[in-house]
Design an enzyme around this catalytic site. Structure first.
Site, PDB file in Angstrom:
ATOM      1  N   GLU A   1       4.963   4.597   3.666  1.00 36.86           N
ATOM      2  CA  GLU A   1       4.556   5.959   4.030  1.00 36.86           C
ATOM      3  C   GLU A   1       5.795   6.839   4.161  1.00 36.86           C
ATOM      4  O   GLU A   1       6.769   6.446   4.805  1.00 36.86           O
ATOM      5  CB  GLU A   1       3.781   5.936   5.360  1.00 36.86           C
ATOM      6  CG  GLU A   1       3.439   7.290   5.936  1.00 36.86           C
ATOM      7  CD  GLU A   1       2.584   8.124   5.008  1.00 36.86           C
ATOM      8  OE1 GLU A   1       2.949   9.289   4.761  1.00 36.86           O
ATOM      9  OE2 GLU A   1       1.541   7.609   4.527  1.00 36.86           O
TER      10      GLU A   1
ATOM     11  N   THR B   1     -10.210   2.726   5.208  1.00 43.85           N
ATOM     12  CA  THR B   1      -9.104   3.478   5.786  1.00 43.85           C
ATOM     13  C   THR B   1      -9.686   4.507   6.754  1.00 43.85           C
ATOM     14  O   THR B   1     -10.896   4.731   6.809  1.00 43.85           O
ATOM     15  CB  THR B   1      -8.292   4.213   4.707  1.00 43.85           C
ATOM     16  OG1 THR B   1      -9.055   5.326   4.228  1.00 43.85           O
ATOM     17  CG2 THR B   1      -7.960   3.292   3.534  1.00 43.85           C
TER      18      THR B   1
ATOM     19  N   ASP C   1      -3.126  11.904  -2.200  1.00 43.98           N
ATOM     20  CA  ASP C   1      -3.231  13.353  -2.370  1.00 43.98           C
ATOM     21  C   ASP C   1      -3.642  13.640  -3.815  1.00 43.98           C
ATOM     22  O   ASP C   1      -2.977  13.193  -4.751  1.00 43.98           O
ATOM     23  CB  ASP C   1      -1.868  13.992  -2.081  1.00 43.98           C
ATOM     24  CG  ASP C   1      -1.933  15.504  -1.954  1.00 43.98           C
ATOM     25  OD1 ASP C   1      -2.742  16.128  -2.670  1.00 43.98           O
ATOM     26  OD2 ASP C   1      -1.173  16.070  -1.151  1.00 43.98           O
TER      27      ASP C   1
ATOM     28  N   TYR D   1      -9.344   7.734   6.488  1.00 44.62           N
ATOM     29  CA  TYR D   1      -9.935   8.786   5.664  1.00 44.62           C
ATOM     30  C   TYR D   1     -11.282   8.354   5.106  1.00 44.62           C
ATOM     31  O   TYR D   1     -12.225   9.141   5.052  1.00 44.62           O
ATOM     32  CB  TYR D   1      -8.989   9.139   4.509  1.00 44.62           C
ATOM     33  CG  TYR D   1      -7.876  10.079   4.877  1.00 44.62           C
ATOM     34  CD1 TYR D   1      -8.141  11.366   5.339  1.00 44.62           C
ATOM     35  CD2 TYR D   1      -6.544   9.690   4.746  1.00 44.62           C
ATOM     36  CE1 TYR D   1      -7.115  12.236   5.681  1.00 44.62           C
ATOM     37  CE2 TYR D   1      -5.513  10.553   5.088  1.00 44.62           C
ATOM     38  CZ  TYR D   1      -5.798  11.822   5.541  1.00 44.62           C
ATOM     39  OH  TYR D   1      -4.786  12.681   5.873  1.00 44.62           O
ATOM     40  N   GLU D   2     -11.368   7.116   4.681  1.00 47.88           N
ATOM     41  CA  GLU D   2     -12.608   6.613   4.095  1.00 47.88           C
ATOM     42  C   GLU D   2     -13.758   6.703   5.090  1.00 47.88           C
ATOM     43  O   GLU D   2     -14.870   7.118   4.742  1.00 47.88           O
ATOM     44  CB  GLU D   2     -12.415   5.171   3.632  1.00 47.88           C
ATOM     45  CG  GLU D   2     -13.610   4.564   2.939  1.00 47.88           C
ATOM     46  CD  GLU D   2     -13.304   3.196   2.366  1.00 47.88           C
ATOM     47  OE1 GLU D   2     -14.236   2.572   1.825  1.00 47.88           O
ATOM     48  OE2 GLU D   2     -12.133   2.750   2.452  1.00 47.88           O
TER      49      GLU D   2
ATOM     50  N   ASP E   1     -12.161   9.593  -2.551  1.00 47.17           N
ATOM     51  CA  ASP E   1     -13.446  10.285  -2.484  1.00 47.17           C
ATOM     52  C   ASP E   1     -13.433  11.500  -3.409  1.00 47.17           C
ATOM     53  O   ASP E   1     -14.413  12.239  -3.485  1.00 47.17           O
ATOM     54  CB  ASP E   1     -13.726  10.748  -1.051  1.00 47.17           C
ATOM     55  CG  ASP E   1     -12.856  11.931  -0.648  1.00 47.17           C
ATOM     56  OD1 ASP E   1     -11.644  11.893  -0.953  1.00 47.17           O
ATOM     57  OD2 ASP E   1     -13.376  12.887  -0.046  1.00 47.17           O
TER      58      ASP E   1
ATOM     59  N   GLU F   1       0.861  -1.182   0.000  1.00 45.82           N
ATOM     60  CA  GLU F   1       0.000   0.000   0.000  1.00 45.82           C
ATOM     61  C   GLU F   1       0.896   1.229   0.000  1.00 45.82           C
ATOM     62  O   GLU F   1       1.761   1.374   0.872  1.00 45.82           O
ATOM     63  CB  GLU F   1      -0.909   0.030   1.222  1.00 45.82           C
ATOM     64  CG  GLU F   1      -1.847   1.250   1.224  1.00 45.82           C
ATOM     65  CD  GLU F   1      -2.616   1.433   2.522  1.00 45.82           C
ATOM     66  OE1 GLU F   1      -3.630   2.151   2.500  1.00 45.82           O
ATOM     67  OE2 GLU F   1      -2.191   0.861   3.561  1.00 45.82           O
TER      68      GLU F   1
END
Length: 214
Positions: free
Chosen positions: A69, A191, A118, A193-194, A154, A44
């Site tokens: 990350e 996630t 992003d 954020y999701e 999104d 990921e």
């Protein structure tokens, strides 16, 4: 949103070599040696606080996972999750995704996940988008033949751009959803954020694309 600096983050990452891969270039071409079992490897890119990658590893013990990350102050939260979960099939890497070829050889990776990347909405920043052609080329170099990218966002603009980028690159569309949470799709792991975006009523977009046979 500005990231809160955590000056102690680097030292903490160094304290847990069983979970954080340091000097990953040394494992290029032989990643299975680092895990408890030799099995497919999924990565990921932009793993954030680690909810997705740890839950995927928990749900799929027959697959090895690496969460990548760039921000030290973010990946330490993913490390906390991984320490708590104690999963043998999950690792973390604090590196730049633009340099993946330094760390993975051809065929090392079976699948790439891009979750809520992003969007870099300004045209002059197009080359920074993780679905830009130069990134697609990097993923192609490290993936197995007919390897896949699974992408969620999104951001409608980024999703539309990414579908065009995938198509222009010659990737095959295996699955496309314009409203994932109302699609009947099973097995979705959210996630951080999701969960936040969907709770606000934001539509979640998802697609699965595959590189053509070489």
């Amino acid at each position: 949103m500005r990231l809160r600096n955590k000056p102690w983050a680097k030292d903490k990452l160094l304290e847990y070599p069983q979970y954080v891969v340091h000097e990953p270039e040394q494992h290029r071409g032989r990643w299975n040696e680092l895990f408890a079992a030799a099995q497919p490897l999924h990565i990921e890119i932009g793993t954030g606080k680690g909810r997705f990658i740890t839950e995927m590893a928990r749900a799929n013990p027959n697959i090895n996972y690496i969460g990548i990350e760039l921000q030290e102050s973010v990946i330490v939260s993913a490390l906390d999750r991984l320490i708590e979960a104690g999963l043998p099939n999950c690792k973390l890497m604090n590196v730049n995704a633009a340099e993946l070829e330094k760390y993975f050889a051809s065929g090392d990776v079976n699948r790439v996940y891009l979750n809520f990347s992003d969007p870099w909405p300004k045209t002059r920043h197009e080359k920074r988008r993780l679905t830009y052609a130069s990134f697609l080329s990097v993923y192609e170099q490290i993936l197995v033949d007919q390897g896949e990218i699974h992408f969620k966002t999104d951001n409608q603009g980024l999703f539309e751009y990414s579908l065009m980028s995938f198509s222009h690159y010659g990737l095959l569309m295996k699955f496309v959803s314009l409203d994932l949470h109302n699609s009947g799709f099973e097995g979705n792991i959210m996630t951080e954020y999701e969960e936040k975006f969907s709770s606000r009523g934001n539509r979640i977009y998802r697609c699965e694309v595959q590189y053509p046979k070489k």
